[in-house]
Design an enzyme around this catalytic site. Sequence first.
Site, short mmCIF file in Angstrom:
data_model
loop_
_atom_site.label_atom_id
_atom_site.label_comp_id
_atom_site.label_asym_id
_atom_site.label_seq_id
_atom_site.Cartn_x
_atom_site.Cartn_y
_atom_site.Cartn_z
N TYR A 171 -2.23 -0.31 10.37
CA TYR A 171 -2.27 -1.38 9.01
C TYR A 171 -0.95 -0.55 8.66
CZ TYR A 171 -4.04 -0.81 4.49
OH TYR A 171 -4.12 -0.69 2.85
N SER A 200 1.31 -1.01 -0.08
CA SER A 200 0.05 -0.43 -0.07
C SER A 200 0.86 1.07 0.16
CB SER A 200 -0.82 -0.02 1.59
OG SER A 200 -1.79 1.66 1.43
#
Lengths: 600, 338
Positions: free
Chosen positions: A482, A469
């Site tokens: 995350y 990501s």
Amino acid sequence: MKELQSYVTAPDGVRLAVFEWGERSAATTVVLVHGYPDTHAVWRPIAEQLAERHHVVAYDVRGAGHSDAPRAVRSYTLATLEADLGAVLAEVSPDKPVHLVGHDWGSIQSWESVTGTALADRIASFTSVSGPCLDHVGQWFRSKLRRPNPRSVGQLAWQGVHSWYIGYFHLPLLPPLLWRTAMVKAWPALLHAIEGVPHGSGAPTFPTDAVRGLALYRANMIPRLTRPRRRPTDIPVQVVLPQQDLYVTPAMAGQAPQPFVGRLWRRPLRAGHWAPLTHETVLAGWIDEFVAHIEGAPAAPDLDRAQVRTADAGTADAHNPDGSGTAAYAGKLVVVTGAGSGIGRATALAFADAGASVVAADLNAESAARTAQLAALLGAPRSGGYAVDVSDPAAMEEFAKAVHAEHGVPDVVVNNAGIGLGGAFLDTATSDWDAVLGVNLMGVVHGCRLFGAMMKERGLGGHIVNIASAAAYLPSRTLSAYATSKAAVLMLTECLRAELADQGIGVSAVCPGFVNTAIAKATRYVGVSASEQEQLRGKADRLYRLRNLPPERVADAVLRAVRENRPVVPVAAEARIGRALSRLSPGTLRFVARRDLTPR
Amino acid sequence: MGDRVFGLVAARWSGGKLGAGICCADLTRQYVDTMSNKQPAWAPEDLDRFRAVQQLAYRCAEAVAATLEPGVTEKQTARRMRHWLMENGADDWFHVPFAWFGDRTTFHRFRTPLQFFPTDRRLEEGMPFILDCAPVADGYTADIGYAGSLGGNAVQAQILEDLQEYRALILAEVRERKPLNEIYRSVDALIAKHGYDNRHRVYPGRVLAHQVTRLKVRGPRAVVAGFGVRSLQTLGRELVAERIVGRSPLWADGKSSGHAPTPGLWAVEPHLGLRQVGAKFEELLVVTEDDAYWLDHDLPHVRTWAAKAPAGPGEATARGEGPTGDLTEDATEEESAA
């Protein structure tokens, strides 16, 4: 293993040395034809493996090894070579058609029999390694010239560059002179250095074979290539395509037979031109598999995928620009986790559209099955859906075993499954950490570990793509868990890439950015009430919708990562800008990280 | 004329700042009534005429689709539709006929509305196509979409089969009188579940549907930018009139569609794509104050679904109608017969 030697006399009186392994009474006979400048010795490692199940025959082609060597060039035409093969077949397997295997010139001359009428009913199947049918090549050149486009002209030019030696072999004096002098020592050394051919695998008759064998080129190349005939065949043909072949490009060897061979299998191999000496186990396995299938056994998954479906041919599209049926991922097996929605599904479908078979895994069995169904509609043969929790090591192990048993070893694995978690670090409980790291990091670890081991063991290379990501390099006060999990995935990817490079296994990380998928609605926010949770999800979803970056864009990036073996691929503009800033001005990112950017 | 200008100013002012403010509510209501020719409930005779135009348009699509041969271009196809419609009773256009072949059925890489217009793309074996035409006859407008392929396309067949779920979903949620933008998102959710791509968002205004009315304006029957001038005039009026009462004649996912379904006729066009293959249907939905039903069931896609699910409880879903739908339709037919 015992090697039985005998002689067979060709119709024109030339004596051919024939070698046999295994039981003559075996149900199947495999006949191996060597190339130039080799002898039957090039087949020895493979013959010994095949002999456990088959009666295996190899012979020295006229001019080579222990066979006679007529002086006249006209004694080496394809017609005489076909007559030689006929004589050998009549001797070693008079009653039953044989399974023919050819390498290099051995393959070129075998095509003459496979596409001809004289021996058509004596041949049950043909495996061609690095040696196309000269007539097919002539037709291939003509068809490319008839409809030239940059791609086809490029392929022609590339094959032309690889074929320099054909012109050279037609020169007077120089080639024989060099074979007899400098090349005596240089040739084996070159083969070892360039191809990895083991020392000592050359025949004792080497320089003489090379000089006499020049007649093969001089007798056949010009007439066949300039006046190619149309030579169709009904015999099933397996074409092995060494990807790093210095003389026969995979594009030509794969495409040329297509219009003329009704039943064709194409098997790309990560090898050079002398694959029989460098990849003997793989080749022996493929020959065995193919022979067994032609004799009636169900096709192994890999072999099944390798079969060229007629549906592939003729339809020109983005992935198959010349309409030759060589879809970019035809015959490949791709495993995608989290394939039930969003990026995973888009990636699975993009691979399916490019010809690959797709294994779609998702926590949700129904959506995984739906992805597999759509993949099949797009033409992916043998696709399947699996329900699996990537964070569960036992479940992943079982999944990997099932894939191996039902589909074989994957060529590409996309570790995509992931979950979102937002909120402050001090509000994040241990259980939240377990959940995020379990899926986002350990899920990737399990995928890499299990499928990476399979790829390494198979030895044909492959590719692993991990979906990281932009958060992997963009710090944020509200994404500690995350972003940490994704940063770990990025580093894991870099380390694994270094480790697996020698095995020909590429490892890439793809960093999408804000992509419009279900993750916005499924992200959990810690430290907020239930109603606020819904509100945050709604707002995030709205922003993602406004950003309007479709998952198909990420899917394209995944395919590009595999095609170009790219280490890190940021996709969205924010991901690319973020990556540049993380190198040029990390201070800026630290400044931004202190702002709470959660939409409220 | 002066009245109109004043109305427009009022519309801008009230729509832009206060919404339909109380002080000018009467004025605007009055203005809307004179300006819009849309009727909250169409008379059965009118519905019959709309149904007839819609039938005409679908007959055109089927007739032209049957003539398509390998090598035909989008332009030639659109021209055939145009001629067919003019010969069979159409006298104006809501928009000129469109034909999309191959990956153009998904509006692949469309950046400008000009790309909707037919090109020289040639039809090949196995290629999907979509024909979209919107004829006007005596002011009654239809707008239809017809998806097919030359010699069959497995992907498109699957999308076409799944489209019946969208027809059922849209009708059910309109009957619940959910806000239009919420229905749009329900459709998006179903698209995500199926694994397709929302392609109607490429249409101008991202519309899933748009309102259709009877043209009553006078003026030349010219075509500008693909749309009939008189239709544009009507649409322009609708946009203004609806904006005044805080509604939109265009059904999208934005705030302007955050209202319950407006009574009237809606041309609903869910358009889905999978990779390079697209499919849609487009047909008229009748919305009344408290109910809704599809204007017609005797349409190619509905007939295909019905043929696949000939009987049993699945039929109601398959045909996108509940028991009330049948009643409504029957009632309408009876009324019109009477």
